[in-house]
Scaffold this motif. Structure first.
Motif, PDB file in Angstrom:
ATOM      1  N   LEU A 221       0.833  -1.205   0.000  1.00 49.62           N
ATOM      2  CA  LEU A 221       0.000   0.000   0.000  1.00 49.62           C
ATOM      3  C   LEU A 221       0.866   1.253   0.000  1.00 49.62           C
ATOM      4  CD1 LEU A 221      -2.607   1.631   0.343  1.00 49.62           C
ATOM      5  CD2 LEU A 221      -2.556   1.060   2.781  1.00 49.62           C
ATOM      6  N   ILE A 222       1.928   1.243   0.789  1.00 49.09           N
ATOM      7  CA  ILE A 222       2.833   2.397   0.829  1.00 49.09           C
ATOM      8  C   ILE A 222       3.436   2.647  -0.551  1.00 49.09           C
ATOM      9  CG2 ILE A 222       5.067   3.191   1.708  1.00 49.09           C
ATOM     10  CD1 ILE A 222       4.312   1.893   4.396  1.00 49.09           C
TER      11      ILE A 222
ATOM     12  N   LEU B 254       2.982   5.876  -3.279  1.00 49.68           N
ATOM     13  CA  LEU B 254       4.109   6.623  -3.831  1.00 49.68           C
ATOM     14  C   LEU B 254       4.138   6.522  -5.358  1.00 49.68           C
ATOM     15  CD1 LEU B 254       6.903   5.641  -1.264  1.00 49.68           C
ATOM     16  CD2 LEU B 254       5.385   7.623  -1.237  1.00 49.68           C
ATOM     17  N   MET B 255       3.890   5.330  -5.889  1.00 50.86           N
ATOM     18  CA  MET B 255       3.846   5.162  -7.340  1.00 50.86           C
ATOM     19  C   MET B 255       2.727   5.990  -7.952  1.00 50.86           C
ATOM     20  SD  MET B 255       6.215   3.078  -8.536  1.00 50.86           S
ATOM     21  CE  MET B 255       5.563   2.376 -10.044  1.00 50.86           C
ATOM     22  N   ALA B 256       1.565   6.016  -7.284  1.00 48.53           N
ATOM     23  CA  ALA B 256       0.435   6.799  -7.795  1.00 48.53           C
ATOM     24  C   ALA B 256       0.796   8.271  -7.887  1.00 48.53           C
ATOM     25  CB  ALA B 256      -0.788   6.602  -6.899  1.00 48.53           C
ATOM     26  N   SER B 257       1.517   8.772  -6.878  1.00 50.81           N
ATOM     27  CA  SER B 257       1.927  10.179  -6.881  1.00 50.81           C
ATOM     28  C   SER B 257       2.841  10.482  -8.059  1.00 50.81           C
ATOM     29  CB  SER B 257       2.630  10.510  -5.561  1.00 50.81           C
ATOM     30  OG  SER B 257       3.149  11.821  -5.564  1.00 50.81           O
TER      31      SER B 257
ATOM     32  N   LYS C  74      -6.171   6.993 -11.069  1.00 54.29           N
ATOM     33  CA  LYS C  74      -7.232   6.895 -10.077  1.00 54.29           C
ATOM     34  C   LYS C  74      -6.826   5.815  -9.079  1.00 54.29           C
ATOM     35  CE  LYS C  74     -10.670   8.241 -13.518  1.00 54.29           C
ATOM     36  NZ  LYS C  74     -11.962   7.932 -14.189  1.00 54.29           N
ATOM     37  N   MET C  75      -7.129   6.049  -7.813  1.00 55.71           N
ATOM     38  CA  MET C  75      -6.709   5.093  -6.784  1.00 55.71           C
ATOM     39  C   MET C  75      -7.860   4.795  -5.848  1.00 55.71           C
ATOM     40  SD  MET C  75      -3.314   5.217  -4.382  1.00 55.71           S
ATOM     41  CE  MET C  75      -2.871   3.867  -3.289  1.00 55.71           C
ATOM     42  N   VAL C  76      -8.073   3.520  -5.612  1.00 57.82           N
ATOM     43  CA  VAL C  76      -9.163   3.047  -4.763  1.00 57.82           C
ATOM     44  C   VAL C  76      -8.583   2.114  -3.710  1.00 57.82           C
ATOM     45  CG1 VAL C  76     -11.251   1.633  -4.716  1.00 57.82           C
ATOM     46  CG2 VAL C  76     -10.875   3.247  -6.598  1.00 57.82           C
TER      47      VAL C  76
ATOM     48  N   LEU D  84      -3.807  12.138  -4.244  1.00 56.73           N
ATOM     49  CA  LEU D  84      -2.575  11.592  -4.807  1.00 56.73           C
ATOM     50  C   LEU D  84      -1.401  12.565  -4.753  1.00 56.73           C
ATOM     51  CD1 LEU D  84      -3.897   9.618  -7.918  1.00 56.73           C
ATOM     52  CD2 LEU D  84      -3.545   8.847  -5.565  1.00 56.73           C
ATOM     53  N   ASP D  85      -1.673  13.864  -4.635  1.00 59.09           N
ATOM     54  CA  ASP D  85      -0.574  14.837  -4.561  1.00 59.09           C
ATOM     55  C   ASP D  85       0.018  14.934  -3.165  1.00 59.09           C
ATOM     56  OD1 ASP D  85      -2.849  15.944  -3.466  1.00 59.09           O
ATOM     57  OD2 ASP D  85      -2.453  17.969  -4.222  1.00 59.09           O
ATOM     58  N   ASP D  86      -0.568  14.220  -2.195  1.00 56.26           N
ATOM     59  CA  ASP D  86      -0.064  14.245  -0.815  1.00 56.26           C
ATOM     60  C   ASP D  86      -0.060  12.818  -0.264  1.00 56.26           C
ATOM     61  OD1 ASP D  86       0.650  14.706   1.792  1.00 56.26           O
ATOM     62  OD2 ASP D  86      -0.855  16.268   2.165  1.00 56.26           O
ATOM     63  N   PRO D  87       0.973  12.019  -0.603  1.00 56.17           N
ATOM     64  CA  PRO D  87       1.012  10.619  -0.157  1.00 56.17           C
ATOM     65  C   PRO D  87       0.934  10.452   1.357  1.00 56.17           C
ATOM     66  CG  PRO D  87       2.683  11.013  -1.833  1.00 56.17           C
ATOM     67  CD  PRO D  87       2.123  12.349  -1.459  1.00 56.17           C
ATOM     68  N   LEU D  88       1.520  11.385   2.107  1.00 55.50           N
ATOM     69  CA  LEU D  88       1.496  11.252   3.560  1.00 55.50           C
ATOM     70  C   LEU D  88       0.071  11.361   4.083  1.00 55.50           C
ATOM     71  CD1 LEU D  88       2.814  10.939   6.291  1.00 55.50           C
ATOM     72  CD2 LEU D  88       3.308  13.394   6.290  1.00 55.50           C
TER      73      LEU D  88
END
Length: 372
Positions: free
Chosen positions: A226-227, A231-234, A245-247, A260-264
Motif C-alpha cells: 500500500l505504501i 508513492l507510485m500513484a503520486s 485513479k486510486m481506490v 494523490l498529490d499528498d502521499p502522507l
C-alpha cells in the motif's frame, strides 16, 4: 524455521532457563531471545523481582529503545513486531519511543520505517505527532526521489531497435544486435563469441494517453504494498497524458484519487485491517473505466477473497472482454516476493489478468510494456 523441542521450550521459558538447558539456542534465536527479554523482562520489575544485570551483548541496561526497535523489526514477522510495539507502549510505558525524535530520525529511510512511523502516529501526544509527520514526510521524499528516476525512465521513453545510441547503459543493451555484429569473432576453442563491438538501442520520447486505476487492498498484510502504491500513484499522476485513479478497499471501498498529490495525508487516512471484498472493489473500479482499450486496472492484493468469488470473477471477465489491460500484483515491495492465494490468482489469470509479485521498478517496466 524448524526448531527442536528443547529450543522451543528454551524460548518460551526465557533466559533464566539457559543454565539448565545448556545454551541450546543458535545465533539468530539468541538475538530473538535478547530482544524479547529487553521488553518482557520488565515484567519482573513490575512484580518487584530483582533480576540483576544480564551478561549478553544486548544488555537491557545498555540497549536503547532505538536499538531495540530496529533489532525487533529485523527479527520478527510483521504481525509479531506490531504486537511488540503495542506492548512496548501500552504495557511497559516505553514512552521514549513516542517522545524522542532521535529514535526516528536515525532509522533508515525505508517503507518499513514509514510503516512504523504511521503505526505510532495516533499514539503520540499532539506535539510529537507533528514531529512524526515531519520525519515521515522526509522518509517519503527520500523514497520518492529514488523511485521517480526509475519510473520516469521506464514510462517516458521506449527502446528503439532501429536507432543506435551513444549512451552505453545496461538498460539499453541490444543483445541480438551485439551478437550479429560479432559473429566473425567466434572462438572455436572456447565455444563463445568474443564481443568487441557492443550495440545499444536509443530511447524515443513518447506521449502517453492512458488511465491507470490502482485498486489496493488495505488489509494489514498488504501494508508495505500500500505504501509503495501510494508513492507510485503520486509519481504516475505527474506524467503528461496519464490519468491516475486510486481506490482502497477492505469490505468497504474508498476513492482517494483526490489525495494523490499528498502521499502522507493519504497514508495517514488509511484504516488497516478488516475483511476483504475484492469483488466489490473491482466492480467499483469497473465503473471508472471510460476508454477500455486505453485503461490499465492494477489490482494490488493477496487475492484472499473474503466474499464469494462469483462477483470478482464476473467483473474480471467483463473487463477482459472489454479489452481493459488487467494486472494482478500479489506484492509491490522491495523483495518482489508474496504470500498469496494461488488458486484465486490462477482463476484470475485464466480470465485474462496477468499476475505477478513485483518491485516498484519492475512494475514501472511492466506498465511500459502494456501501455503501447
Amino acid at each position: 524455521m524448524s526448531r527442536s523441542p528443547i529450543e522451543r521450550w528454551r524460548l518460551m521459558l526465557g533466559r533464566y532457563a539457559d543454565r539448565r538447558m545448556g545454551g541450546c539456542l543458535g545465533t539468530g534465536d539468541q538475538r530473538r531471545d535478547a530482544a524479547l527479554d529487553y521488553l518482557y523482562g520488565r515484567e519482573y520489575g513490575k512484580r518487584g523481582i530483582e533480576t540483576g544485570p544480564r551478561e549478553a551483548s544486548l544488555d537491557p541496561t545498555r540497549m536503547k529503545a532505538l536499538d531495540w526497535l530496529g533489532e525487533a523489526r529485523s527479527l520478527f514477522p510483521e504481525t509479531v513486531f506490531d504486537k511488540l510495539k503495542a506492548d512496548a507502549i501500552d504495557r511497559y510505558q516505553m514512552t521514549d519511543l513516542l517522545k524522542d525524535p532521535k529514535v526516528w530520525e536515525d532509522l533508515e529511510a525505508s517503507p518499513a520505517t514509514l510503516r512504523t512511523l504511521l503505526s505510532f502516529q495516533d499514539r503520540a501526544d499532539p506535539a510529537m505527532q507533528a514531529e512524526l509527520r515531519r520525519i515521515a514526510q522526509a522518509v517519503i521524499d527520500e523514497i520518492l526521489q529514488k523511485l521517480r528516476t526509475q519510473v520516469m525512465r521506464s514510462l517516458t521513453g521506449r527502446r528503439n531497435r532501429h536507432q543506435r545510441s551513444p549512451m552505453k547503459s545496461a538498460n539499453n543493451f541490444d543483445a541480438r544486435a551485439t551478437i550479429r555484429a560479432n559473429l566473425a569473432n567466434w572462438d572455436a576453442e572456447r565455444q563463445r563469441i568474443v564481443a568487441d563491438r557492443l550495440r545499444f538501442m536509443a530511447r524515443q520520447k513518447r506521449h502517453l494517453d492512458w488511465t491507470i486505476i490502482l485498486c489496493v487492498d488495505q488489509s494489514g498484510s498488504m501494508t508495505e504494498s500500500l505504501i509503495f502504491a501510494a508513492l507510485m500513484a503520486s509519481i504516475l499522476a505527474g506524467l503528461p497524458g496519464v490519468r491516475v485513479k486510486m481506490v482502497l478497499f477492505d469490505t468497504s471501498v474508498v476513492d482517494v484519487t483526490d489525495q494523490l498529490d499528498d502521499p502522507l495525508a493519504l497514508l495517514l487516512s488509511v484504516q488497516l485491517g478488516g475483511g476483504t471484498d475484492i469483488g466489490k472493489a473491482l466492480a467499483y473500479c469497473e465503473g471508472l473505466v471510460e476508454q477500455p482499450t486505453r485503461t490499465v486496472v492494477a489490482l494490488i492484493s493477496d487475492f484472499y477473497e473474503g466474499a464469494g468469488p462469483r462477483r470478482l470473477l464476473a467483473t474480471v471477465a467483463r473487463l477482459s472482454e472489454a479489452r481493459v489491460k488487467m494486472l494482478g500484483i500479489a506484492a509491490l515491495d522491495d523483495s518482489g516476493r508474496a504470500d498469496f492465494d494461488r488458486v484465486m490468482a490462477g482463476k484470475l489469470a485464466a480470465l485474462g489478468m496477468e499476475v505477478a509479485a513485483l518491485t516498484p521498478s519492475a512494475f514501472a517496466d511492466w506498465l511500459a510494456e502494456v501501455m503501447v
